[in-house]
Design a protein around this motif. Structure first.
Motif, PDB file in Angstrom:
ATOM      1  N   ASP A   1       7.479 -38.350  42.810  1.00 31.08           N
ATOM      2  CA  ASP A   1       8.087 -37.285  43.782  1.00 31.08           C
ATOM      3  C   ASP A   1       9.583 -37.195  43.329  1.00 31.08           C
ATOM      4  O   ASP A   1      10.456 -38.366  43.847  1.00 31.08           O
ATOM      5  CB  ASP A   1       7.815 -37.871  45.053  1.00 31.08           C
ATOM      6  CG  ASP A   1       8.571 -36.792  46.057  1.00 31.08           C
ATOM      7  OD1 ASP A   1       9.002 -35.715  45.623  1.00 31.08           O
ATOM      8  OD2 ASP A   1       8.167 -36.644  47.418  1.00 31.08           O
ATOM      9  N   LEU A   2      10.110 -36.486  42.492  1.00 30.71           N
ATOM     10  CA  LEU A   2      11.386 -36.392  42.143  1.00 30.71           C
ATOM     11  C   LEU A   2      12.346 -35.501  43.470  1.00 30.71           C
ATOM     12  O   LEU A   2      13.336 -35.481  43.065  1.00 30.71           O
ATOM     13  CB  LEU A   2      11.569 -35.442  40.956  1.00 30.71           C
ATOM     14  CG  LEU A   2      10.656 -35.887  39.704  1.00 30.71           C
ATOM     15  CD1 LEU A   2      11.115 -34.971  38.543  1.00 30.71           C
ATOM     16  CD2 LEU A   2      10.984 -37.270  39.320  1.00 30.71           C
ATOM     17  N   SER A   3      11.461 -35.393  44.664  1.00 26.71           N
ATOM     18  CA  SER A   3      12.537 -34.779  45.665  1.00 26.71           C
ATOM     19  C   SER A   3      13.372 -36.073  46.480  1.00 26.71           C
ATOM     20  O   SER A   3      13.857 -35.617  47.191  1.00 26.71           O
ATOM     21  CB  SER A   3      11.712 -34.020  46.593  1.00 26.71           C
ATOM     22  OG  SER A   3      10.647 -34.986  47.263  1.00 26.71           O
ATOM     23  N   ASN A   4      13.016 -37.217  45.999  1.00 26.02           N
ATOM     24  CA  ASN A   4      13.821 -38.323  46.525  1.00 26.02           C
ATOM     25  C   ASN A   4      14.587 -39.135  45.282  1.00 26.02           C
ATOM     26  O   ASN A   4      13.834 -39.136  44.348  1.00 26.02           O
ATOM     27  CB  ASN A   4      12.893 -39.113  47.594  1.00 26.02           C
ATOM     28  CG  ASN A   4      11.967 -39.945  46.752  1.00 26.02           C
ATOM     29  OD1 ASN A   4      12.362 -41.105  45.996  1.00 26.02           O
ATOM     30  ND2 ASN A   4      10.582 -39.934  47.211  1.00 26.02           N
ATOM     31  N   LYS A   5      15.606 -39.587  45.520  1.00 23.31           N
ATOM     32  CA  LYS A   5      16.316 -40.216  44.517  1.00 23.31           C
ATOM     33  C   LYS A   5      15.728 -41.484  43.944  1.00 23.31           C
ATOM     34  O   LYS A   5      15.785 -41.441  42.603  1.00 23.31           O
ATOM     35  CB  LYS A   5      17.837 -40.736  44.978  1.00 23.31           C
ATOM     36  CG  LYS A   5      18.783 -39.440  45.215  1.00 23.31           C
ATOM     37  CD  LYS A   5      20.248 -39.864  45.470  1.00 23.31           C
ATOM     38  CE  LYS A   5      20.955 -38.699  45.631  1.00 23.31           C
ATOM     39  NZ  LYS A   5      22.361 -38.881  45.911  1.00 23.31           N
ATOM     40  N   ASP A   6      14.899 -42.227  44.672  1.00 21.42           N
ATOM     41  CA  ASP A   6      14.121 -43.305  44.039  1.00 21.42           C
ATOM     42  C   ASP A   6      13.243 -42.812  42.946  1.00 21.42           C
ATOM     43  O   ASP A   6      12.911 -43.395  42.098  1.00 21.42           O
ATOM     44  CB  ASP A   6      13.733 -44.149  45.184  1.00 21.42           C
ATOM     45  CG  ASP A   6      14.852 -45.074  45.966  1.00 21.42           C
ATOM     46  OD1 ASP A   6      15.897 -45.212  45.386  1.00 21.42           O
ATOM     47  OD2 ASP A   6      14.234 -45.463  47.080  1.00 21.42           O
ATOM     48  N   GLY A   7      12.408 -41.780  43.426  1.00 22.48           N
ATOM     49  CA  GLY A   7      11.664 -41.244  42.553  1.00 22.48           C
ATOM     50  C   GLY A   7      12.144 -40.763  41.247  1.00 22.48           C
ATOM     51  O   GLY A   7      11.529 -40.804  40.111  1.00 22.48           O
ATOM     52  N   LEU A   8      13.220 -40.099  41.516  1.00 20.49           N
ATOM     53  CA  LEU A   8      13.896 -39.354  40.380  1.00 20.49           C
ATOM     54  C   LEU A   8      14.420 -40.429  39.310  1.00 20.49           C
ATOM     55  O   LEU A   8      14.219 -40.478  38.125  1.00 20.49           O
ATOM     56  CB  LEU A   8      14.946 -38.497  40.736  1.00 20.49           C
ATOM     57  CG  LEU A   8      16.015 -37.914  39.682  1.00 20.49           C
ATOM     58  CD1 LEU A   8      15.064 -36.671  38.707  1.00 20.49           C
ATOM     59  CD2 LEU A   8      17.302 -37.167  40.398  1.00 20.49           C
ATOM     60  N   ILE A   9      14.911 -41.511  39.896  1.00 22.55           N
ATOM     61  CA  ILE A   9      15.440 -42.931  39.069  1.00 22.55           C
ATOM     62  C   ILE A   9      14.158 -43.453  38.426  1.00 22.55           C
ATOM     63  O   ILE A   9      14.188 -43.803  37.232  1.00 22.55           O
ATOM     64  CB  ILE A   9      16.410 -43.576  39.813  1.00 22.55           C
ATOM     65  CG1 ILE A   9      17.489 -43.156  40.446  1.00 22.55           C
ATOM     66  CG2 ILE A   9      16.495 -44.909  39.318  1.00 22.55           C
ATOM     67  CD1 ILE A   9      18.545 -43.796  41.454  1.00 22.55           C
ATOM     68  N   ASP A  10      13.249 -43.520  39.180  1.00 23.17           N
ATOM     69  CA  ASP A  10      11.747 -44.186  38.662  1.00 23.17           C
ATOM     70  C   ASP A  10      11.433 -43.286  37.425  1.00 23.17           C
ATOM     71  O   ASP A  10      11.090 -43.770  36.230  1.00 23.17           O
ATOM     72  CB  ASP A  10      10.799 -44.366  39.380  1.00 23.17           C
ATOM     73  CG  ASP A  10      11.174 -45.550  40.468  1.00 23.17           C
ATOM     74  OD1 ASP A  10      12.145 -46.351  40.058  1.00 23.17           O
ATOM     75  OD2 ASP A  10      10.588 -45.656  41.713  1.00 23.17           O
ATOM     76  N   TRP A  11      11.300 -42.069  37.541  1.00 19.57           N
ATOM     77  CA  TRP A  11      10.985 -40.950  36.388  1.00 19.57           C
ATOM     78  C   TRP A  11      11.991 -41.298  35.350  1.00 19.57           C
ATOM     79  O   TRP A  11      11.533 -40.978  34.121  1.00 19.57           O
ATOM     80  CB  TRP A  11      11.027 -39.695  37.063  1.00 19.57           C
ATOM     81  CG  TRP A  11      10.918 -38.698  35.990  1.00 19.57           C
ATOM     82  CD1 TRP A  11       9.707 -38.143  35.395  1.00 19.57           C
ATOM     83  CD2 TRP A  11      11.967 -37.995  35.638  1.00 19.57           C
ATOM     84  NE1 TRP A  11      10.171 -37.226  34.402  1.00 19.57           N
ATOM     85  CE2 TRP A  11      11.337 -37.009  34.651  1.00 19.57           C
ATOM     86  CE3 TRP A  11      13.299 -37.770  35.943  1.00 19.57           C
ATOM     87  CZ2 TRP A  11      12.146 -35.954  33.860  1.00 19.57           C
ATOM     88  CZ3 TRP A  11      14.373 -36.880  35.165  1.00 19.57           C
ATOM     89  CH2 TRP A  11      13.606 -36.046  34.290  1.00 19.57           C
TER      90      TRP A  11
END
Length: 187
Positions: A43-53
């Motif tokens: 879920d790239l709508s949260n910063k943690d998801g974007l960083i994991d991606w």
């Protein structure tokens, strides 16, 4: 031939260049619509998801590109080469998304053209593969439209956001099909 993690690919209108950590803030601006990520593994709508991606790209485990409109000099989305198997002459194109205003604009097909041309004509791949959520009818249609062949479904294959298990459908294009696909798509 190994993957060049500094590789830039381009057409008349688009530039694909490797993702930089400094791109994440700008990408985060485009990823706020959480509905966009229902068929995505993060879920790239949260910063943690974007960083994991982004982590595999920043560690050079995947060649993640940002897609840039050359005329406007703006980022439109992202795509990647991954799962590179030199011995088998196989690579995957995926991890693709476009900011909402650019979806359905033909940019995805242009990106696939650039990447497929490089994969078959510079890397000399025998096979380029794609995978998506079996429920993602939009992505499946786009893959069929560029000439990718549906191969089959791996059941309960991938963990998605919100703990859903995805059935993954594979598609591919083979080297022997490439010239026909280029002609059919007028590439």
């Amino acid at each position: 031939m190994q993957i060049d993690f500094n590789l830039k690919l381009e057409s008349e209108k688009l530039l694909l260049r490797p993702l930089l950590e400094s791109d994440l803030a700008q990408l985060f601006e485009f990823t706020q619509e959480s509905e966009m990520w229902k068929f995505y593994t993060h879920d790239l709508s949260n910063k943690d998801g974007l960083i994991d991606w982004a982590r595999p790209a920043l560690k050079k485990d995947r060649l993640q590109f940002v897609i840039i409109d050359k005329a406007e000099n703006i980022i439109l989305g992202s795509t990647a080469f991954g799962n590179y198997a030199l011995r088998d002459r196989r690579i995957e194109i995926g991890w693709t998304w476009l900011a909402k205003p650019h979806q359905g604009s033909g940019i995805n097909a242009q990106v696939k053209q650039i990447m497929l041309t490089y994969a078959f004509e510079k890397l000399y791949m025998e096979r380029v593969e794609f995978k998506t959520d079996v429920l993602n009818t939009q992505a499946r249609k786009a893959l069929r439209n560029i000439g990718a062949i549906e191969e089959g479904v791996l059941r309960s294959h991938t963990l998605m956001t919100k703990e859903r298990r995805r059935d993954t459908i594979y598609y591919s294009i083979l080297k022997s099909e490439w010239n026909h696909i280029k002609r059919e798509n007028d590439w």
